[in-house]
Scaffold this motif. Structure first.
Motif, mmCIF file in Angstrom:
data_model
loop_
_atom_site.group_PDB
_atom_site.id
_atom_site.type_symbol
_atom_site.label_atom_id
_atom_site.label_comp_id
_atom_site.label_asym_id
_atom_site.label_seq_id
_atom_site.Cartn_x
_atom_site.Cartn_y
_atom_site.Cartn_z
ATOM 1 N N THR A 1 -6.081 8.396 -7.272
ATOM 2 C CA THR A 1 -6.871 7.230 -6.864
ATOM 3 C C THR A 1 -6.958 6.215 -8.006
ATOM 4 O O THR A 1 -6.753 5.016 -7.800
ATOM 5 N N ARG B 1 -5.358 2.364 -8.044
ATOM 6 C CA ARG B 1 -6.177 1.172 -8.304
ATOM 7 C C ARG B 1 -5.586 0.337 -9.419
ATOM 8 O O ARG B 1 -5.475 -0.887 -9.318
ATOM 9 N N SER C 1 -2.326 -1.309 -8.222
ATOM 10 C CA SER C 1 -2.575 -2.438 -7.334
ATOM 11 C C SER C 1 -2.984 -3.680 -8.119
ATOM 12 O O SER C 1 -2.467 -4.778 -7.897
#
Length: 162
Positions: free
Chosen positions: A99, A103, A106
């Motif tokens: 995760t 993040r 991105s």
């Protein structure tokens, strides 16, 4: 915290930070304990110093619990290796590392993440599938080091929400 205690996703994510070249020895030690194809601390430090580096570590009280080595080139992020200390596996650290990496990727402009995983690595396949990764290719007999019989790699990908 016991090794198998599951923490909330928020608490897990709070333990993540960007990996730094000074983490190379600890990352290499965990990588060597986790995989047959072993990386030296020097090779880890070079990856961590590279312009494409997006690696993250999970750390509590100064102890490295896991890492995800990754990089981003143009619009594609790639997971190079993920490992979690054996004493804390199955507590959510792998999902938290993934995760955190997604993040950072991105924000860095990545539109998708790709990775290779051994076709016989059930726990990793379960994690990636649950996180929305899909198999897009297969590399025959890709993992051979330390194995009596080589194992195929599955190339998995996930589009990131932008």
């Amino acid at each position: 915290m016991t090794g198998r205690e599951r923490l909330s996703q928020t608490r897990l994510l709070e333990a993540l930070r960007a990996a730094e070249p000074t983490d190379a020895d600890a990352i290499a030690a965990l990588q060597q304990a986790s995989f047959d194809d072993q990386w030296s601390a020097d090779s880890v430090a070079r990856l961590l110093s590279g312009p494409a580096n997006l690696s993250v570590v999970a750390e509590r009280e100064g102890r490295l619990l896991g890492f995800l080595m990754g990089q981003c080139v143009v619009d594609t992020a790639e997971v190079l290796a993920v490992a979690v200390d054996a004493e804390v596996r199955r507590a959510g650290w792998g999902a938290a590392l993934l995760t955190g990496f997604e993040r950072v990727a991105s924000v860095s402009g990545a539109e998708r993440v790709i990775l290779d995983v051994a076709a016989d690595n059930g726990p990793a396949l379960a994690l990636y599938t649950a996180r929305g990764y899909e198999t897009v290719a297969r590399r025959d007999r890709y993992y051979a080091s330390g194995r009596a019989d080589p194992v195929d790699a599955l190339v998995m990908a996930k589009n990131l929400a932008i």
